[in-house]
Design a protein around this motif. Structure first.
Motif, mmCIF file in Angstrom:
data_model
loop_
_atom_site.group_PDB
_atom_site.id
_atom_site.type_symbol
_atom_site.label_atom_id
_atom_site.label_comp_id
_atom_site.label_asym_id
_atom_site.label_seq_id
_atom_site.Cartn_x
_atom_site.Cartn_y
_atom_site.Cartn_z
ATOM 1 N N ALA A 69 0.839 -1.193 0.000
ATOM 2 C CA ALA A 69 0.000 0.000 0.000
ATOM 3 C C ALA A 69 0.879 1.250 0.000
ATOM 4 O O ALA A 69 1.972 1.251 0.582
ATOM 5 N N PRO A 70 0.437 2.324 -0.646
ATOM 6 C CA PRO A 70 1.273 3.527 -0.717
ATOM 7 C C PRO A 70 1.741 4.033 0.641
ATOM 8 O O PRO A 70 2.900 4.440 0.788
ATOM 9 N N ASP A 71 0.868 4.010 1.645
ATOM 10 C CA ASP A 71 1.261 4.500 2.968
ATOM 11 C C ASP A 71 2.332 3.611 3.585
ATOM 12 O O ASP A 71 3.208 4.095 4.310
ATOM 13 N N VAL A 72 2.252 2.320 3.305
ATOM 14 C CA VAL A 72 3.275 1.397 3.814
ATOM 15 C C VAL A 72 4.629 1.711 3.176
ATOM 16 O O VAL A 72 5.664 1.746 3.849
ATOM 17 N N LYS A 73 4.628 1.969 1.866
ATOM 18 C CA LYS A 73 5.871 2.334 1.192
ATOM 19 C C LYS A 73 6.443 3.626 1.771
ATOM 20 O O LYS A 73 7.655 3.738 2.001
ATOM 21 N N ARG A 74 5.569 4.596 1.987
ATOM 22 C CA ARG A 74 6.045 5.864 2.542
ATOM 23 C C ARG A 74 6.667 5.656 3.917
ATOM 24 O O ARG A 74 7.775 6.137 4.192
ATOM 25 N N ARG A 75 5.979 4.922 4.790
ATOM 26 C CA ARG A 75 6.498 4.696 6.140
ATOM 27 C C ARG A 75 7.768 3.848 6.109
ATOM 28 O O ARG A 75 8.691 4.070 6.907
ATOM 29 N N GLU A 76 7.828 2.906 5.189
ATOM 30 C CA GLU A 76 9.042 2.090 5.052
ATOM 31 C C GLU A 76 10.225 2.969 4.642
ATOM 32 O O GLU A 76 11.332 2.831 5.176
ATOM 33 N N GLY A 77 9.982 3.887 3.713
ATOM 34 C CA GLY A 77 11.047 4.783 3.277
ATOM 35 C C GLY A 77 11.502 5.724 4.371
ATOM 36 O O GLY A 77 12.711 5.953 4.549
ATOM 37 N N ALA A 85 19.733 5.279 5.994
ATOM 38 C CA ALA A 85 19.860 5.096 4.546
ATOM 39 C C ALA A 85 20.162 6.421 3.865
ATOM 40 O O ALA A 85 19.615 7.468 4.232
ATOM 41 N N ASP A 86 21.015 6.380 2.864
ATOM 42 C CA ASP A 86 21.354 7.560 2.067
ATOM 43 C C ASP A 86 20.541 7.644 0.783
ATOM 44 O O ASP A 86 20.415 8.726 0.196
ATOM 45 N N GLU A 87 20.013 6.521 0.328
ATOM 46 C CA GLU A 87 19.231 6.450 -0.904
ATOM 47 C C GLU A 87 18.188 5.347 -0.768
ATOM 48 O O GLU A 87 18.407 4.368 -0.042
ATOM 49 N N LEU A 88 17.078 5.498 -1.504
ATOM 50 C CA LEU A 88 16.023 4.488 -1.510
ATOM 51 C C LEU A 88 15.770 4.014 -2.937
ATOM 52 O O LEU A 88 15.708 4.827 -3.862
ATOM 53 N N ASP A 89 15.595 2.700 -3.095
ATOM 54 C CA ASP A 89 15.217 2.106 -4.379
ATOM 55 C C ASP A 89 13.824 1.507 -4.210
ATOM 56 O O ASP A 89 13.667 0.474 -3.553
ATOM 57 N N ALA A 114 8.410 13.024 -1.462
ATOM 58 C CA ALA A 114 8.178 14.188 -0.606
ATOM 59 C C ALA A 114 8.437 13.897 0.866
ATOM 60 O O ALA A 114 8.687 14.826 1.653
ATOM 61 N N ALA A 115 8.401 12.619 1.246
ATOM 62 C CA ALA A 115 8.503 12.254 2.664
ATOM 63 C C ALA A 115 9.934 12.143 3.154
ATOM 64 O O ALA A 115 10.165 12.100 4.375
ATOM 65 N N VAL A 116 10.903 12.083 2.234
ATOM 66 C CA VAL A 116 12.302 11.880 2.644
ATOM 67 C C VAL A 116 13.209 12.884 1.943
ATOM 68 O O VAL A 116 12.962 13.260 0.797
ATOM 69 N N PRO A 117 14.294 13.291 2.603
ATOM 70 C CA PRO A 117 15.222 14.253 2.003
ATOM 71 C C PRO A 117 16.395 13.584 1.285
ATOM 72 O O PRO A 117 17.460 14.200 1.133
ATOM 73 N N ILE A 118 16.219 12.364 0.868
ATOM 74 C CA ILE A 118 17.290 11.613 0.211
ATOM 75 C C ILE A 118 16.817 11.153 -1.168
ATOM 76 O O ILE A 118 15.610 11.091 -1.424
ATOM 77 N N PRO A 119 17.751 10.841 -2.081
ATOM 78 C CA PRO A 119 17.358 10.440 -3.436
ATOM 79 C C PRO A 119 16.523 9.160 -3.455
ATOM 80 O O PRO A 119 16.798 8.212 -2.709
#
Length: 225
Positions: A69-77, A85-89, A114-119
């Motif tokens: 779910a999108p919210d799960v991805k956001r919270r995981e990131g 983490a420095d980057e997310l894939d 938008a939720a994280v300040p990393i690439p």
């Protein structure tokens, strides 16, 4: 391209389902020794940040199928970023893309970006997509302000049912054609099946700016010093 030039372009990767903390530390040791980045499972990010603070750490979100779910991805990131983490894939939702729900795909990606300040790199899973779908996925990633697009998880080892029915020859990993196509939209991380120096250089010459590989050391050993 010599070893010192190539090493920072490699994400030395371990993401298998049996990956242990000892496996992660071994990959980090290799990355630190050779000047590579590392791509590791989410559970190990905090461990890795403490063990190898000078290694650039990437981890995965929605892995390997992209159907969280999108919210799960956001919270995981967000959790991965907070752990170090420095980057997310992140894996794109292939099902929604193939259903033509491009707005939902873009919105999900934009929410994470938008939720994280990393690439954030967006994994297309090219083995499961037509060229038209790859372009639409890249367009969604670009509109969401993603930093890069990535070819594959390395886990899509078979063609989709539709592709098999059409008799299409499909690679489960990175291909020159896919890198060339994707680089029209965003910087590309070529990942999946790259195991030698020559293969890595071919991807870079096709337009890739990063290489994801579990064979990072072997790739560098083939490079001129």
């Amino acid at each position: 391209m010599d070893r010192s030039e190539l090493a920072p372009l490699i994400d030395h990767t371990i993401l298998g389902p049996e990956t242990t903390p000892a496996d992660v530390r071994a990959v980090l040791d290799d990355a630190r020794e050779h000047g590579m980045n590392a791509c590791i499972p989410p559970y190990a990010v905090e461990l890795a940040a403490e063990y190898a603070p000078n290694v650039t750490l990437a981890t995965v979100v929605g892995f390997p199928h992209g159907q969280h779910a999108p919210d799960v991805k956001r919270r995981e990131g967000v959790t991965a970023w907070q752990d170090g983490a420095d980057e997310l894939d992140v894996v794109v939702n292939v099902g929604r893309l193939r259903a033509g729900d491009d707005e939902a795909v873009e919105a999900e990606l934009a929410e994470l970006v938008a939720a994280v300040p990393i690439p954030v790199k967006v994994i297309l899973e090219t083995a499961l997509l037509s060229d038209a779908e790859k372009r639409r996925a890249c367009e969604a990633a670009r509109a969401a302000d993603a930093a890069m697009v990535k070819t594959s998880t390395g886990f899509a080892s078979v063609a989709s049912e539709k592709q098999r029915a059409n008799g299409e020859a499909v690679s489960a990993g990175a291909t020159i054609d896919d890198v060339e196509l994707m680089s029209e939209f965003l910087p590309v991380k070529a990942s999946g099946g790259i195991g030698s120096y020559d293969e890595a250089v071919a991807m870079l010459e096709a337009g890739a700016e990063r290489i994801g590989a579990s064979s990072g050391v072997e790739i560098l050993e083939g490079a001129p010093e």
